[in-house]
Design a protein around this motif. Structure first.
Motif, PDB file in Angstrom:
ATOM      1  N   PRO A   1       4.264 -10.770  11.843  1.00 49.72           N
ATOM      2  CA  PRO A   1       3.908 -10.639  10.427  1.00 49.72           C
ATOM      3  C   PRO A   1       2.643  -9.798  10.239  1.00 49.72           C
ATOM      4  O   PRO A   1       1.710  -9.871  11.043  1.00 49.72           O
ATOM      5  CB  PRO A   1       3.676 -12.087   9.979  1.00 49.72           C
ATOM      6  N   LEU A   2       2.624  -9.013   9.166  1.00 49.98           N
ATOM      7  CA  LEU A   2       1.484  -8.166   8.836  1.00 49.98           C
ATOM      8  C   LEU A   2       0.956  -8.522   7.450  1.00 49.98           C
ATOM      9  O   LEU A   2       1.727  -8.791   6.531  1.00 49.98           O
ATOM     10  CB  LEU A   2       1.875  -6.684   8.828  1.00 49.98           C
ATOM     11  N   VAL A   3      -0.356  -8.514   7.314  1.00 53.29           N
ATOM     12  CA  VAL A   3      -0.964  -8.588   5.987  1.00 53.29           C
ATOM     13  C   VAL A   3      -0.842  -7.207   5.348  1.00 53.29           C
ATOM     14  O   VAL A   3      -1.026  -6.189   6.016  1.00 53.29           O
ATOM     15  CB  VAL A   3      -2.445  -9.008   6.090  1.00 53.29           C
ATOM     16  N   PHE A   4      -0.537  -7.162   4.052  1.00 56.63           N
ATOM     17  CA  PHE A   4      -0.391  -5.863   3.391  1.00 56.63           C
ATOM     18  C   PHE A   4      -0.830  -5.981   1.943  1.00 56.63           C
ATOM     19  O   PHE A   4      -0.909  -7.070   1.370  1.00 56.63           O
ATOM     20  CB  PHE A   4       1.056  -5.364   3.465  1.00 56.63           C
ATOM     21  N   LYS A   5      -1.090  -4.828   1.348  1.00 62.01           N
ATOM     22  CA  LYS A   5      -1.445  -4.751  -0.071  1.00 62.01           C
ATOM     23  C   LYS A   5      -0.522  -3.750  -0.750  1.00 62.01           C
ATOM     24  O   LYS A   5      -0.531  -2.569  -0.415  1.00 62.01           O
ATOM     25  CB  LYS A   5      -2.902  -4.318  -0.242  1.00 62.01           C
ATOM     26  N   PRO A   6       0.304  -4.201  -1.715  1.00 57.95           N
ATOM     27  CA  PRO A   6       1.216  -3.270  -2.382  1.00 57.95           C
ATOM     28  C   PRO A   6       0.494  -2.410  -3.411  1.00 57.95           C
ATOM     29  O   PRO A   6      -0.465  -2.852  -4.038  1.00 57.95           O
ATOM     30  CB  PRO A   6       2.236  -4.199  -3.053  1.00 57.95           C
ATOM     31  N   SER A   7       0.959  -1.185  -3.591  1.00 58.52           N
ATOM     32  CA  SER A   7       0.362  -0.285  -4.585  1.00 58.52           C
ATOM     33  C   SER A   7       0.774  -0.672  -6.002  1.00 58.52           C
ATOM     34  O   SER A   7       0.175  -0.201  -6.968  1.00 58.52           O
ATOM     35  CB  SER A   7       0.771   1.165  -4.304  1.00 58.52           C
ATOM     36  N   LYS A   8       1.789  -1.526  -6.130  1.00 58.48           N
ATOM     37  CA  LYS A   8       2.230  -2.001  -7.440  1.00 58.48           C
ATOM     38  C   LYS A   8       2.475  -3.501  -7.335  1.00 58.48           C
ATOM     39  O   LYS A   8       3.120  -3.959  -6.395  1.00 58.48           O
ATOM     40  CB  LYS A   8       3.500  -1.279  -7.887  1.00 58.48           C
ATOM     41  N   VAL A   9       1.925  -4.258  -8.293  1.00 63.47           N
ATOM     42  CA  VAL A   9       2.001  -5.715  -8.213  1.00 63.47           C
ATOM     43  C   VAL A   9       3.396  -6.223  -8.540  1.00 63.47           C
ATOM     44  O   VAL A   9       3.959  -7.032  -7.796  1.00 63.47           O
ATOM     45  CB  VAL A   9       0.965  -6.358  -9.161  1.00 63.47           C
ATOM     46  N   ALA A  10       3.962  -5.766  -9.654  1.00 64.41           N
ATOM     47  CA  ALA A  10       5.242  -6.309 -10.124  1.00 64.41           C
ATOM     48  C   ALA A  10       6.212  -5.182 -10.446  1.00 64.41           C
ATOM     49  O   ALA A  10       5.824  -4.151 -11.006  1.00 64.41           O
ATOM     50  CB  ALA A  10       5.033  -7.184 -11.355  1.00 64.41           C
ATOM     51  N   ILE A  11       7.467  -5.389 -10.086  1.00 61.26           N
ATOM     52  CA  ILE A  11       8.553  -4.490 -10.467  1.00 61.26           C
ATOM     53  C   ILE A  11       9.296  -5.181 -11.606  1.00 61.26           C
ATOM     54  O   ILE A  11       9.864  -6.264 -11.434  1.00 61.26           O
ATOM     55  CB  ILE A  11       9.508  -4.213  -9.296  1.00 61.26           C
ATOM     56  N   MET A  12       9.283  -4.549 -12.771  1.00 58.86           N
ATOM     57  CA  MET A  12       9.856  -5.185 -13.943  1.00 58.86           C
ATOM     58  C   MET A  12      11.382  -5.042 -13.976  1.00 58.86           C
ATOM     59  O   MET A  12      11.944  -4.142 -13.346  1.00 58.86           O
ATOM     60  CB  MET A  12       9.236  -4.594 -15.213  1.00 58.86           C
ATOM     61  N   PRO A  13      12.066  -5.942 -14.697  1.00 57.03           N
ATOM     62  CA  PRO A  13      13.534  -5.869 -14.791  1.00 57.03           C
ATOM     63  C   PRO A  13      14.007  -4.494 -15.252  1.00 57.03           C
ATOM     64  O   PRO A  13      13.431  -3.888 -16.156  1.00 57.03           O
ATOM     65  CB  PRO A  13      13.856  -6.946 -15.833  1.00 57.03           C
ATOM     66  N   GLY A  14      15.048  -3.997 -14.591  1.00 56.61           N
ATOM     67  CA  GLY A  14      15.614  -2.699 -14.942  1.00 56.61           C
ATOM     68  C   GLY A  14      14.891  -1.522 -14.334  1.00 56.61           C
ATOM     69  O   GLY A  14      15.244  -0.369 -14.624  1.00 56.61           O
ATOM     70  N   SER A  15      13.908  -1.763 -13.460  1.00 54.55           N
ATOM     71  CA  SER A  15      13.108  -0.680 -12.882  1.00 54.55           C
ATOM     72  C   SER A  15      13.452  -0.454 -11.418  1.00 54.55           C
ATOM     73  O   SER A  15      13.814  -1.386 -10.705  1.00 54.55           O
ATOM     74  CB  SER A  15      11.611  -0.982 -12.997  1.00 54.55           C
ATOM     75  N   ARG A  16      13.296   0.790 -10.998  1.00 54.37           N
ATOM     76  CA  ARG A  16      13.381   1.158  -9.582  1.00 54.37           C
ATOM     77  C   ARG A  16      12.095   1.895  -9.243  1.00 54.37           C
ATOM     78  O   ARG A  16      11.768   2.910  -9.851  1.00 54.37           O
ATOM     79  CB  ARG A  16      14.594   2.040  -9.301  1.00 54.37           C
ATOM     80  N   GLU A  17      11.354   1.369  -8.267  1.00 51.38           N
ATOM     81  CA  GLU A  17      10.021   1.892  -7.973  1.00 51.38           C
ATOM     82  C   GLU A  17       9.867   2.160  -6.483  1.00 51.38           C
ATOM     83  O   GLU A  17      10.411   1.438  -5.637  1.00 51.38           O
ATOM     84  CB  GLU A  17       8.946   0.880  -8.400  1.00 51.38           C
ATOM     85  N   LYS A  18       9.080   3.205  -6.171  1.00 50.77           N
ATOM     86  CA  LYS A  18       8.638   3.436  -4.801  1.00 50.77           C
ATOM     87  C   LYS A  18       7.232   2.874  -4.673  1.00 50.77           C
ATOM     88  O   LYS A  18       6.361   3.179  -5.479  1.00 50.77           O
ATOM     89  CB  LYS A  18       8.659   4.926  -4.463  1.00 50.77           C
ATOM     90  N   VAL A  19       7.044   2.041  -3.663  1.00 54.13           N
ATOM     91  CA  VAL A  19       5.801   1.301  -3.513  1.00 54.13           C
ATOM     92  C   VAL A  19       5.265   1.495  -2.102  1.00 54.13           C
ATOM     93  O   VAL A  19       6.027   1.454  -1.129  1.00 54.13           O
ATOM     94  CB  VAL A  19       5.998  -0.203  -3.791  1.00 54.13           C
ATOM     95  N   GLU A  20       3.945   1.696  -1.988  1.00 56.03           N
ATOM     96  CA  GLU A  20       3.301   1.775  -0.683  1.00 56.03           C
ATOM     97  C   GLU A  20       2.710   0.420  -0.317  1.00 56.03           C
ATOM     98  O   GLU A  20       2.027  -0.210  -1.124  1.00 56.03           O
ATOM     99  CB  GLU A  20       2.185   2.820  -0.685  1.00 56.03           C
ATOM    100  N   LEU A  21       2.983  -0.025   0.901  1.00 57.55           N
ATOM    101  CA  LEU A  21       2.402  -1.257   1.426  1.00 57.55           C
ATOM    102  C   LEU A  21       1.325  -0.864   2.431  1.00 57.55           C
ATOM    103  O   LEU A  21       1.629  -0.431   3.544  1.00 57.55           O
ATOM    104  CB  LEU A  21       3.471  -2.128   2.095  1.00 57.55           C
ATOM    105  N   SER A  22       0.060  -0.983   2.027  1.00 57.65           N
ATOM    106  CA  SER A  22      -1.049  -0.612   2.915  1.00 57.65           C
ATOM    107  C   SER A  22      -1.327  -1.751   3.878  1.00 57.65           C
ATOM    108  O   SER A  22      -1.374  -2.921   3.480  1.00 57.65           O
ATOM    109  CB  SER A  22      -2.302  -0.308   2.090  1.00 57.65           C
TER     110      SER A  22
END
Length: 343
Positions: free
Chosen positions: A187-208
């Protein structure tokens, strides 16, 4: 009693009733609800700042405050409440814990009260989380390490971010903070570049990731999102070109018996030619290894790095004792491994 007096009495009563009705109408609480929807909300004082909750957001208009909103189960159990005060026109009622992904269908009842009178009631049904997740790639950054002299720094390419694509086809927020990211099963600790993905959305997110993950071997990264599923990605190591030119072996003689055969050998150094065919600077600090059979030599890597396209021949000091002269020495640099046949 005359009819005139009776009529006058009736008229007075009517006037009083009308006055009471007008007064009641003027003071009767009025609440107009514009919308009721599930969304994400960030906590405010006195709560801990930065917490995100799945919540029901109520947009409303009223001519009287305060307005008390209640979130309840269909059976009447209290889940949450909020008191809106002038001039608020938005109320939030949390339906879960911080960063909780709502999995599976649930039903709620929203009620509003003004002056202890129920002025609004609505049932809210959610289907829960659904969607997909895919690990797209890894991002390679550069860590700087001080060299032995401390005058300059050695750049070292490392994996520092994982790029994923997430689609939320459900009707509740999707929180990545409740997901699990692992590298090679750890397991790795990570920080997402976006907190929440809202309904109906498709997002590209970086996990630092704060971990230093070198590119010396193949790594398998896996993301697991509750209610969505798992996705894995294999990151290949860097593979610079390496050629072993020679190996420095020193026979070990028993003192005073110089004419006797050696009793073992010391591996003193290896001379290699390296060409950096990668798009990143490479160094020898953490990724250079020398083996004789299954024995790993102690190496003293040079305090240098090679830029992309650069080629260099260098002799690297080693320290390893073996009982007999080796027929083969293996050299590993990042994901490149070369065997050298000792003459």
């Amino acid at each position: 009693m005359s009819l005139v007096k009776v009529a006058a009495g009736i008229g007075a009563v009517v006037v009083i009733l009308l006055a009471v009705l007008v007064l009641y109408t003027a003071t009767k609480p009025s609440l107009t609800v514009k919308s009721v929807e599930v969304t994400d909300v960030e906590s405010k004082p006195p709560e801990v700042l930065g917490l995100h909750y799945p919540a029901i957001r109520i947009l409303f208009k009223t001519d009287k405050y305060p307005v008390k909103f209640y979130l309840m189960t269909p059976e009447g159990d209290m889940i949450n409440s909020y008191e809106a005060k002038l001039p608020e026109e938005t109320a939030y009622l949390a339906i879960g814990k911080p960063w909780e992904n709502i999995v599976g269908s649930r039903s709620y009842v929203v009620k509003a009260f003004i002056e202890e009178k129920e002025v609004f009631r609505r049932e809210v049904n959610v289907k829960g989380l659904s969607g997909s997740a895919r690990v797209l790639n890894v991002s390679i950054g550069t860590e700087l390490y001080p060299n032995l002299s401390g005058v300059k720094s050695i750049p070292e390419p490392v994996i520092n971010k994982i790029l994923i694509e997430v689609e939320n086809s459900g009707d509740v927020p999707l929180y990545l903070s409740s997901s699990v990211l692992s590298a090679d099963g750890n397991p790795l600790v990570f920080k997402p570049s976006k907190v929440a993905i809202m309904p109906g959305s498709r997002e590209k997110v970086e996990l630092s990731i704060p971990w230093v993950i070198y590119l010396d071997k193949r790594h398998v990264f896996t993301v697991s999102i509750p209610g969505i599923g798992n996705s894995s990605y294999t990151a290949e190591p860097l593979r610079p070109e390496v050629r072993v030119e020679s190996v420095g072996l020193r026979p070990n003689y028993i003192p005073g018996l110089r004419n006797a055969p050696p009793v073992g050998y010391f591996l003193d150094n290896v001379t290699i030619t390296v060409r950096n065919t990668e798009a990143y600077p490479i160094s020898f600090l953490h990724n250079f290894e020398v083996y004789v059979g299954d024995k790993k030599a102690i190496v003293f890597p040079p305090d240098i790095f090679l830029n992309p396209g650069e080629e260099r021949t260098l002799t690297i000091t080693c320290d390893l004792y073996v009982e007999k002269k080796p027929s083969e020495v293996r050299v590993k640099l990042y994901g490149t491994e070369v065997a050298y046949q000792v003459p």
